[in-house]
Scaffold this motif. Structure first.
Motif, PDB file in Angstrom:
ATOM      1  N   VAL A   1     -43.552  49.753  49.575  1.00 58.48           N
ATOM      2  CA  VAL A   1     -43.432  50.656  50.722  1.00 58.48           C
ATOM      3  C   VAL A   1     -44.692  50.615  51.579  1.00 58.48           C
TER       4      VAL A   1
ATOM      5  N   ASN B   1     -35.706  53.833  53.869  1.00 60.64           N
ATOM      6  CA  ASN B   1     -35.894  55.259  54.150  1.00 60.64           C
ATOM      7  C   ASN B   1     -37.282  55.731  53.736  1.00 60.64           C
ATOM      8  N   ASP B   2     -37.809  55.176  52.632  1.00 61.65           N
ATOM      9  CA  ASP B   2     -39.155  55.533  52.205  1.00 61.65           C
ATOM     10  C   ASP B   2     -40.214  55.001  53.174  1.00 61.65           C
TER      11      ASP B   2
ATOM     12  N   GLU C   1     -42.273  52.483  39.545  1.00 62.67           N
ATOM     13  CA  GLU C   1     -42.746  53.404  40.584  1.00 62.67           C
ATOM     14  C   GLU C   1     -43.976  52.855  41.295  1.00 62.67           C
TER      15      GLU C   1
ATOM     16  N   LYS D   1     -32.846  52.651  50.286  1.00 64.83           N
ATOM     17  CA  LYS D   1     -33.812  53.620  49.769  1.00 64.83           C
ATOM     18  C   LYS D   1     -35.233  53.233  50.169  1.00 64.83           C
ATOM     19  N   MET D   2     -35.590  51.943  50.029  1.00 62.05           N
ATOM     20  CA  MET D   2     -36.935  51.543  50.420  1.00 62.05           C
ATOM     21  C   MET D   2     -37.119  51.675  51.923  1.00 62.05           C
TER      22      MET D   2
ATOM     23  N   TRP E   1     -42.900  49.921  43.467  1.00 60.24           N
ATOM     24  CA  TRP E   1     -42.151  50.444  44.625  1.00 60.24           C
ATOM     25  C   TRP E   1     -43.127  50.984  45.677  1.00 60.24           C
ATOM     26  N   SER E   2     -44.126  51.716  45.220  1.00 63.06           N
ATOM     27  CA  SER E   2     -45.115  52.273  46.134  1.00 63.06           C
ATOM     28  C   SER E   2     -45.881  51.178  46.850  1.00 63.06           C
TER      29      SER E   2
ATOM     30  N   ASN F   1     -39.677  54.487  56.392  1.00 59.11           N
ATOM     31  CA  ASN F   1     -39.495  55.468  57.473  1.00 59.11           C
ATOM     32  C   ASN F   1     -40.101  55.022  58.800  1.00 59.11           C
TER      33      ASN F   1
END
Length: 276
Positions: A125, A166-167, A118, A163-164, A121-122, A169
């Motif tokens: 992003v 979309n995160d 997590e 997914k990444m 991933w953060s 964005n």
């Protein structure tokens, strides 16, 4: 399918002046040139002149992520360097007229995490969003590529890349599909492409052995059919690499020059003409 443009990644043209690679691609009828993401190795004015001379476009910058450029490193300085590096690639892309940069969150060939999933991933992003905002100001897209499990541990499949994306964005950040990586990781390559839909911004093509299409066992009719179904009208770029333990080691393989360059575009033109 006739709107799709075809490019070739010059990474495999080892020990050759870029002017020779550009001339070769123009001679065989390619629409574009993929450049290795090392801006300091090029003279942007010279590149623009060569592209104009040979009437061919710059399609993308293929960013190179090493131990000093890693969006998910536990070292904040290395994360910072990854962001700054992509910004430099965006400057170079703008100077030569390229509209995309291929990116990944991790270092290529690094297969172990340094922190929790997590948290990493953060970090990915956050860094890619900053780089994406900068690229957008110059009209440049970032295309997030999924690599196979032997080259990274974090993003291996298109749904993970989506997914990444979309995160993150941002409208200029999308997914890249690479058929070589997909043939290892995806259970249904066509379905994976259809699932990404209009977030698919770029495609790398190589067969199952990373040679020219038709020299391995990938069903490229399935790939072309999926691209047709999502109304894909972007770039597809050949990213062929030697059958070596370190495919990025700069090994010269003569077949990747004239032979595979010509074979690839003949194969793809015929394929796309057949898929209505």
């Amino acid at each position: 399918m006739q709107d799709i443009k075809i490019s070739y990644n010059t990474l495999v043209y080892a020990d050759e002046d870029i002017s020779e690679g550009i001339a070769r691609l123009a001679r065989f009828g390619y629409d574009g040139v993929d450049f290795v993401g090392e801006p300091s190795n090029y003279d942007a004015k010279e590149i623009r002149s060569l592209l104009e001379q040979h009437k061919i476009e710059a399609s993308s910058i293929c960013a190179v992520f090493n131990e000093e450029r890693n969006f998910v490193s536990s070292n904040p300085q290395i994360r910072r360097q990854a962001v700054d590096y992509v910004k430099k690639c965006a400057d170079f892309a703008f100077e030569i007229g390229a509209k995309a940069i291929s990116v990944q969150a991790t270092t290529c060939m690094k297969t172990n995490a340094e922190a929790g999933e997590e948290e990493e991933w953060s970090w990915g992003v956050t860094g890619l969003r900053e780089a994406g905002i900068y690229a957008a100001e110059k009209g440049i897209r970032l295309t997030l590529e999924a690599w196979n499990r032997y080259e990274t541990y974090l993003i291996n499949r298109l749904d993970q890349a989506l997914k990444m994306v979309n995160d993150i964005n941002l409208p200029n950040v999308g997914v890249m599909a690479d058929t070589y990586h997909m043939n290892i990781e995806e259970s249904d390559m066509g379905a994976a492409i259809r699932n990404v839909g209009d977030k698919l911004f770029y495609v790398h093509i190589a067969d199952s052995n990373r040679a020219a299409p038709g020299r391995g066992h990938i069903d490229f009719k399935e790939i072309a059919g999926a691209l047709r179904d999502i109304h894909y009208d972007g770039w597809v770029s050949m990213e062929l690499l030697p059958a070596a333990a370190d495919p990025f080691g700069g090994k010269r393989c003569d077949e990747f020059y004239d032979q595979y360059t010509e074979e690839s575009i003949v194969y793809l033109r015929k394929l796309f003409a057949e898929i209505k």
